[in-house]
Write a protein that holds these residues in place. Structure first.
Motif, PDB file in Angstrom:
ATOM      1  N   THR A 173       0.837  -1.207   0.000  1.00  0.00           N
ATOM      2  CA  THR A 173       0.000   0.000   0.000  1.00  0.00           C
ATOM      3  C   THR A 173       0.865   1.248   0.000  1.00  0.00           C
ATOM      4  OG1 THR A 173      -1.691  -1.201   1.254  1.00  0.00           O
ATOM      5  CG2 THR A 173      -1.856   1.197   1.217  1.00  0.00           C
ATOM      6  N   ARG A 174       1.973   1.170   0.717  1.00  0.00           N
ATOM      7  CA  ARG A 174       2.880   2.310   0.786  1.00  0.00           C
ATOM      8  C   ARG A 174       3.412   2.671  -0.597  1.00  0.00           C
ATOM      9  NH1 ARG A 174       7.317   3.053   5.489  1.00  0.00           N
ATOM     10  NH2 ARG A 174       8.308   4.949   4.773  1.00  0.00           N
ATOM     11  N   GLN A 175       3.827   1.666  -1.361  1.00  0.00           N
ATOM     12  CA  GLN A 175       4.364   1.943  -2.692  1.00  0.00           C
ATOM     13  C   GLN A 175       3.285   2.483  -3.627  1.00  0.00           C
ATOM     14  OE1 GLN A 175       6.424  -1.576  -4.040  1.00  0.00           O
ATOM     15  NE2 GLN A 175       8.172  -1.210  -2.693  1.00  0.00           N
ATOM     16  N   LEU A 176       2.067   1.988  -3.488  1.00  0.00           N
ATOM     17  CA  LEU A 176       0.966   2.527  -4.286  1.00  0.00           C
ATOM     18  C   LEU A 176       0.744   4.004  -3.970  1.00  0.00           C
ATOM     19  CD1 LEU A 176      -1.637  -0.398  -4.120  1.00  0.00           C
ATOM     20  CD2 LEU A 176      -0.406   0.394  -6.149  1.00  0.00           C
ATOM     21  N   MET A 177       0.775   4.352  -2.680  1.00  0.00           N
ATOM     22  CA  MET A 177       0.566   5.739  -2.277  1.00  0.00           C
ATOM     23  C   MET A 177       1.724   6.627  -2.724  1.00  0.00           C
ATOM     24  SD  MET A 177      -2.364   6.209  -0.910  1.00  0.00           S
ATOM     25  CE  MET A 177      -1.970   7.894  -0.495  1.00  0.00           C
ATOM     26  N   GLU A 178       2.943   6.111  -2.642  1.00  0.00           N
ATOM     27  CA  GLU A 178       4.102   6.887  -3.096  1.00  0.00           C
ATOM     28  C   GLU A 178       3.979   7.217  -4.580  1.00  0.00           C
ATOM     29  OE1 GLU A 178       7.254   4.877   0.090  1.00  0.00           O
ATOM     30  OE2 GLU A 178       7.138   4.163  -1.973  1.00  0.00           O
ATOM     31  N   ASN A 179       3.601   6.225  -5.377  1.00  0.00           N
ATOM     32  CA  ASN A 179       3.419   6.465  -6.809  1.00  0.00           C
ATOM     33  C   ASN A 179       2.264   7.430  -7.074  1.00  0.00           C
ATOM     34  OD1 ASN A 179       5.555   4.991  -7.914  1.00  0.00           O
ATOM     35  ND2 ASN A 179       4.407   3.081  -7.906  1.00  0.00           N
ATOM     36  N   GLU A 180       1.211   7.324  -6.244  1.00  0.00           N
ATOM     37  CA  GLU A 180       0.071   8.225  -6.376  1.00  0.00           C
ATOM     38  C   GLU A 180       0.510   9.666  -6.144  1.00  0.00           C
ATOM     39  OE1 GLU A 180      -3.643   8.662  -7.517  1.00  0.00           O
ATOM     40  OE2 GLU A 180      -3.291   6.674  -6.670  1.00  0.00           O
ATOM     41  N   VAL A 181       1.296   9.880  -5.101  1.00  0.00           N
ATOM     42  CA  VAL A 181       1.782  11.223  -4.795  1.00  0.00           C
ATOM     43  C   VAL A 181       2.673  11.741  -5.920  1.00  0.00           C
ATOM     44  CG1 VAL A 181       3.341  12.517  -3.271  1.00  0.00           C
ATOM     45  CG2 VAL A 181       1.576  11.054  -2.296  1.00  0.00           C
ATOM     46  N   LEU A 182       3.560  10.901  -6.426  1.00  0.00           N
ATOM     47  CA  LEU A 182       4.448  11.329  -7.505  1.00  0.00           C
ATOM     48  C   LEU A 182       3.665  11.700  -8.763  1.00  0.00           C
ATOM     49  CD1 LEU A 182       7.523   8.918  -7.267  1.00  0.00           C
ATOM     50  CD2 LEU A 182       7.389  11.328  -6.647  1.00  0.00           C
ATOM     51  N   GLU A 183       2.629  10.945  -9.062  1.00  0.00           N
ATOM     52  CA  GLU A 183       1.811  11.242 -10.241  1.00  0.00           C
ATOM     53  C   GLU A 183       1.103  12.586 -10.079  1.00  0.00           C
ATOM     54  OE1 GLU A 183      -1.916   9.319 -12.790  1.00  0.00           O
ATOM     55  OE2 GLU A 183      -0.825   8.095 -11.328  1.00  0.00           O
ATOM     56  N   LEU A 184       0.519  12.819  -8.907  1.00  0.00           N
ATOM     57  CA  LEU A 184      -0.171  14.078  -8.659  1.00  0.00           C
ATOM     58  C   LEU A 184       0.816  15.245  -8.623  1.00  0.00           C
ATOM     59  CD1 LEU A 184      -2.670  12.809  -5.934  1.00  0.00           C
ATOM     60  CD2 LEU A 184      -3.267  13.559  -8.240  1.00  0.00           C
ATOM     61  N   TRP A 185       1.970  15.018  -8.009  1.00  0.00           N
ATOM     62  CA  TRP A 185       2.995  16.069  -7.951  1.00  0.00           C
ATOM     63  C   TRP A 185       3.494  16.403  -9.353  1.00  0.00           C
ATOM     64  CZ3 TRP A 185       8.168  15.387  -9.433  1.00  0.00           C
ATOM     65  CH2 TRP A 185       8.994  16.497  -9.216  1.00  0.00           C
ATOM     66  N   ASN A 186       3.701  15.389 -10.186  1.00  0.00           N
ATOM     67  CA  ASN A 186       4.215  15.613 -11.529  1.00  0.00           C
ATOM     68  C   ASN A 186       3.241  16.449 -12.365  1.00  0.00           C
ATOM     69  OD1 ASN A 186       6.351  14.997 -13.512  1.00  0.00           O
ATOM     70  ND2 ASN A 186       4.718  13.931 -14.606  1.00  0.00           N
ATOM     71  N   ALA A 187       1.945  16.332 -12.057  1.00  0.00           N
ATOM     72  CA  ALA A 187       0.935  17.084 -12.802  1.00  0.00           C
ATOM     73  C   ALA A 187       0.881  18.543 -12.373  1.00  0.00           C
ATOM     74  CB  ALA A 187      -0.438  16.444 -12.618  1.00  0.00           C
ATOM     75  N   SER A 188       1.239  18.822 -11.118  1.00  0.00           N
ATOM     76  CA  SER A 188       1.091  20.191 -10.600  1.00  0.00           C
ATOM     77  C   SER A 188       2.412  20.874 -10.282  1.00  0.00           C
ATOM     78  CB  SER A 188       0.235  20.174  -9.328  1.00  0.00           C
ATOM     79  OG  SER A 188       0.859  19.391  -8.317  1.00  0.00           O
ATOM     80  N   LYS A 189       3.451  20.067 -10.010  1.00  0.00           N
ATOM     81  CA  LYS A 189       4.794  20.563  -9.690  1.00  0.00           C
ATOM     82  C   LYS A 189       4.782  21.612  -8.580  1.00  0.00           C
ATOM     83  CE  LYS A 189       7.328  17.924 -12.195  1.00  0.00           C
ATOM     84  NZ  LYS A 189       8.085  18.310 -13.388  1.00  0.00           N
ATOM     85  N   LYS A 190       4.173  21.232  -7.463  1.00  0.00           N
ATOM     86  CA  LYS A 190       4.234  22.070  -6.279  1.00  0.00           C
ATOM     87  C   LYS A 190       5.559  21.821  -5.552  1.00  0.00           C
ATOM     88  CE  LYS A 190      -0.123  23.325  -6.833  1.00  0.00           C
ATOM     89  NZ  LYS A 190      -0.527  24.702  -7.145  1.00  0.00           N
ATOM     90  N   ALA A 191       5.942  22.749  -4.692  1.00  0.00           N
ATOM     91  CA  ALA A 191       7.100  22.532  -3.831  1.00  0.00           C
ATOM     92  C   ALA A 191       6.699  21.555  -2.729  1.00  0.00           C
ATOM     93  CB  ALA A 191       7.562  23.848  -3.227  1.00  0.00           C
TER      94      ALA A 191
END
Length: 269
Positions: A173-191
């Motif tokens: 579950t942790r790896q799924l969430m990490e990838n989820e965060v990276l995908e969302l971050w890559n779309a918005s590129k927040k700090a």
């Protein structure tokens, strides 16, 4: 480039309530800058002051000395341009998943219909479409983390502060969430300022990894640029030769501090 978040020469000293002559300096003369769109992870021994720095950046804790700037402006009070995802579940048990997600919008005065529409959209983005009427006790740990993530990101913060958000999850579950965060971050590129104990997680997700010394009076003692290709899958990137090389370099700096922290914890016990 003006940093999204700048912590300059931060010192945090706490005074005992019972004996004001007793002082504990958790963080000393620490400087850390996060650029707009940059993903930075901070690692260090248990109890070294990682969360203290995060709370200073959030405006939840005023440093004893030093300055915090947000996009060049001195921070006074709560950092309104930041979203904070806590280590433990911060969901309100009497509110459904959807109601938790839109709580911040409601606090800002967004109308009910607009808030619910945005909330449903964000639940879908984090893979929880159709679960909006469930209450926290009806959700798994991973699902609660997804709700918390949507609750944070729906406010469109310019800076995202994350305090070991996935530490309680099983590895899958942790790896799924990490990838989820990276995908969302890559779309918005927040700090992003990401606090973690997991060196693998830090390298897999970040542009830069900062190592803190053992406390008391923690400070940054190492900084490593993560020059791995993006987009990344956190499981697959661990097999990249450069990942292995970076892990060895960072661990060489971190290992001694972890041992110091462990010895200090033994003495306290």
């Amino acid at each position: 480039m003006t940093p999204a978040l700048a912590l300059d020469n931060i010192t945090c000293t706490f005074i005992s309530k019972d004996d004001r002559s007793q002082r504990y300096t958790a963080v000393a003369d620490s400087t850390l800058h996060i650029a707009p769109g940059e993903f930075v992870s901070v690692v260090g021994p248990t109890g070294c002051g990682k969360s203290t720095l995060l709370n200073v950046g959030a405006g939840l804790l005023e440093p004893s000395s030093g300055q915090v700037r947000v996009f060049g402006e001195p921070l006074s009070g709560i950092n309104r341009r930041a979203g904070y995802m806590f280590q433990s579940d911060a969901l309100m048990p009497w509110r459904s998943a959807l109601q938790n997600v839109i709580a911040g919008l409601q606090f800002r005065g967004v109308g009910e219909a607009a808030a619910r529409s945005q909330g449903e959209e964000w639940l879908a983005r984090v893979g929880l479409q159709g679960f909006g009427d469930r209450y926290p006790h009806q959700l798994s740990g991973g699902m609660r983390k997804r709700v918390a993530l949507a609750q944070t990101l729906i406010l469109d913060p310019d800076i995202i502060l994350m305090d070991e958000p996935f530490s309680a999850l099983d590895i899958q579950t942790r790896q799924l969430m990490e990838n989820e965060v990276l995908e969302l971050w890559n779309a918005s590129k927040k700090a992003v300022l990401f606090i973690t104990h997991d060196l693998d997680e830090a390298i897999a997700m970040s542009d830069r990894v900062v190592v803190l010394s053992a406390g008391p009076a923690t400070r940054p003692i190492g900084e490593f640029r993560v020059d791995l290709p993006r987009p990344r899958d956190v499981a697959e990137i661990r097999m990249h030769p450069r990942f292995v090389e970076l892990h060895a370099q960072i661990w060489n700096v971190l290992r001694e501090e972890v041992l110091k922290g462990y010895q200090q914890q033994k003495i306290k016990a």
